[in-house]
Design a protein around this motif. Structure first.
Motif, PDB file in Angstrom:
ATOM      1  N   GLN A 159      14.480  12.778  -7.703  1.00 32.08           N
ATOM      2  CA  GLN A 159      13.090  13.106  -7.996  1.00 32.08           C
ATOM      3  C   GLN A 159      12.247  11.837  -7.900  1.00 32.08           C
ATOM      4  OE1 GLN A 159      12.953  14.956 -11.883  1.00 32.08           O
ATOM      5  NE2 GLN A 159      14.754  16.199 -11.448  1.00 32.08           N
ATOM      6  N   PRO A 160      10.955  11.954  -7.606  1.00 32.89           N
ATOM      7  CA  PRO A 160      10.117  10.765  -7.503  1.00 32.89           C
ATOM      8  C   PRO A 160      10.203   9.841  -8.729  1.00 32.89           C
ATOM      9  CG  PRO A 160       8.949  12.618  -6.590  1.00 32.89           C
ATOM     10  CD  PRO A 160      10.216  13.174  -7.217  1.00 32.89           C
ATOM     11  N   LYS A 161      10.392  10.405  -9.915  1.00 27.51           N
ATOM     12  CA  LYS A 161      10.484   9.577 -11.124  1.00 27.51           C
ATOM     13  C   LYS A 161      11.734   8.684 -11.131  1.00 27.51           C
ATOM     14  CE  LYS A 161      12.869  12.964 -14.026  1.00 27.51           C
ATOM     15  NZ  LYS A 161      12.824  13.756 -15.243  1.00 27.51           N
ATOM     16  N   ASP A 162      12.673   8.911 -10.198  1.00 24.62           N
ATOM     17  CA  ASP A 162      13.916   8.125 -10.130  1.00 24.62           C
ATOM     18  C   ASP A 162      13.752   6.809  -9.377  1.00 24.62           C
ATOM     19  OD1 ASP A 162      15.250  10.253 -11.389  1.00 24.62           O
ATOM     20  OD2 ASP A 162      15.798  11.167  -9.465  1.00 24.62           O
ATOM     21  N   ALA A 163      12.612   6.581  -8.745  1.00 28.84           N
ATOM     22  CA  ALA A 163      12.450   5.451  -7.824  1.00 28.84           C
ATOM     23  C   ALA A 163      12.827   4.102  -8.432  1.00 28.84           C
ATOM     24  CB  ALA A 163      11.020   5.413  -7.283  1.00 28.84           C
ATOM     25  N   SER A 164      12.396   3.817  -9.635  1.00 28.07           N
ATOM     26  CA  SER A 164      12.705   2.523 -10.255  1.00 28.07           C
ATOM     27  C   SER A 164      14.198   2.360 -10.508  1.00 28.07           C
ATOM     28  CB  SER A 164      11.935   2.346 -11.563  1.00 28.07           C
ATOM     29  OG  SER A 164      10.565   2.244 -11.300  1.00 28.07           O
ATOM     30  N   ALA A 204      10.899  -0.223  -5.363  1.00 24.68           N
ATOM     31  CA  ALA A 204      10.726   1.137  -5.888  1.00 24.68           C
ATOM     32  C   ALA A 204       9.762   1.953  -5.033  1.00 24.68           C
ATOM     33  CB  ALA A 204      10.253   1.078  -7.333  1.00 24.68           C
ATOM     34  N   GLY A 205       8.718   1.316  -4.498  1.00 25.23           N
ATOM     35  CA  GLY A 205       7.755   2.040  -3.666  1.00 25.23           C
ATOM     36  C   GLY A 205       8.383   2.656  -2.435  1.00 25.23           C
ATOM     37  N   THR A 223      10.125   5.714  -3.614  1.00 26.53           N
ATOM     38  CA  THR A 223       9.142   6.767  -3.883  1.00 26.53           C
ATOM     39  C   THR A 223       8.783   7.493  -2.593  1.00 26.53           C
ATOM     40  OG1 THR A 223       8.239   5.583  -5.785  1.00 26.53           O
ATOM     41  CG2 THR A 223       6.827   7.253  -4.782  1.00 26.53           C
ATOM     42  N   SER A 224       8.575   6.748  -1.520  1.00 31.32           N
ATOM     43  CA  SER A 224       8.257   7.365  -0.226  1.00 31.32           C
ATOM     44  C   SER A 224       9.384   8.278   0.232  1.00 31.32           C
ATOM     45  CB  SER A 224       8.004   6.294   0.831  1.00 31.32           C
ATOM     46  OG  SER A 224       6.851   5.558   0.521  1.00 31.32           O
ATOM     47  N   LEU A 244      11.695   9.721  -1.583  1.00 29.77           N
ATOM     48  CA  LEU A 244      11.838  10.857  -2.501  1.00 29.77           C
ATOM     49  C   LEU A 244      10.776  11.925  -2.281  1.00 29.77           C
ATOM     50  CD1 LEU A 244      12.770   8.717  -5.586  1.00 29.77           C
ATOM     51  CD2 LEU A 244      14.187  10.584  -4.689  1.00 29.77           C
ATOM     52  N   ASN A 245       9.667  11.566  -1.654  1.00 33.18           N
ATOM     53  CA  ASN A 245       8.592  12.523  -1.397  1.00 33.18           C
ATOM     54  C   ASN A 245       8.651  13.146  -0.005  1.00 33.18           C
ATOM     55  OD1 ASN A 245       6.989  12.652  -3.839  1.00 33.18           O
ATOM     56  ND2 ASN A 245       6.558  10.485  -3.491  1.00 33.18           N
TER      57      ASN A 245
END
Length: 159
Positions: free
Chosen positions: A17-22, A38-39, A42-43, A45-46
């Motif tokens: 999930q996007p919240k997992d990025a870090s 992390a960014g 995030t990309s 994960l989306n």
């Protein structure tokens, strides 16, 4: 439909999930000389064509993850990383199996990956999972000492 796969040591595998990025960036940095920020996660994960699979416990503490890219009838394992305290417990093997199982529902029929020639543990894992070396890319991975390692390109059919 919720996708879940079993993993060893009381873990399970589910989509990232996007919240997992870090958390993914932290685990990745523990395993690779040049971790990804992390960014970047995030990309991924989306995006629908870059599924992420996370191995986690019931409280969703992440032990490892696999990230793939799907393009037409091919898939590429972009990266796989396991938290150091979970290494050697078959978490990577379970992540690969979940990835293969999920790809059976996609048009992908072959999976590729690149691995540093000096990453013996990963090469062993991939060999057990049915991957074979098909080529090499000299000087592909930078190393902390300024030299560069050769990347082995490996592939396996998905069924």
């Amino acid at each position: 439909m919720i996708k879940l796969w079993m993993a060893p040591a009381g873990l399970h595998i589910e989509p990232g999930q996007p919240k997992d990025a870090s958390d993914l960036a932290r685990i990745h940095a523990q395993g690779f000389y040049r971790g990804w920020p992390a960014g970047e996660f995030t990309s991924f994960l989306n995006e629908a064509d870059t599924p992420v699979y996370v191995a986690c416990d019931a409280k969703r503490k992440i032990a490892g993850f696999a990230l793939i890219r799907i393009a037409a009838d091919e898939a590429e394992l972009l990266t796989i990383a396991v938290d150091p305290k979970w290494r050697g417990k078959r978490v990577g093997q379970a992540l690969l199996k979940a990835t293969f199982d999920d790809l059976m529902m996609s048009p992908a029929r072959r999976m590729f990956l690149e691995v540093s020639e000096d990453n013996a543990a990963a090469i062993k894992l991939y060999g057990k999972a049915g991957f074979t070396t098909i080529s090499a890319r000299k000087g592909y991975y930078p190393k902390p000492d300024g030299s560069a390692a050769t990347a082995l390109v490996m592939a396996r059919d998905l069924g």
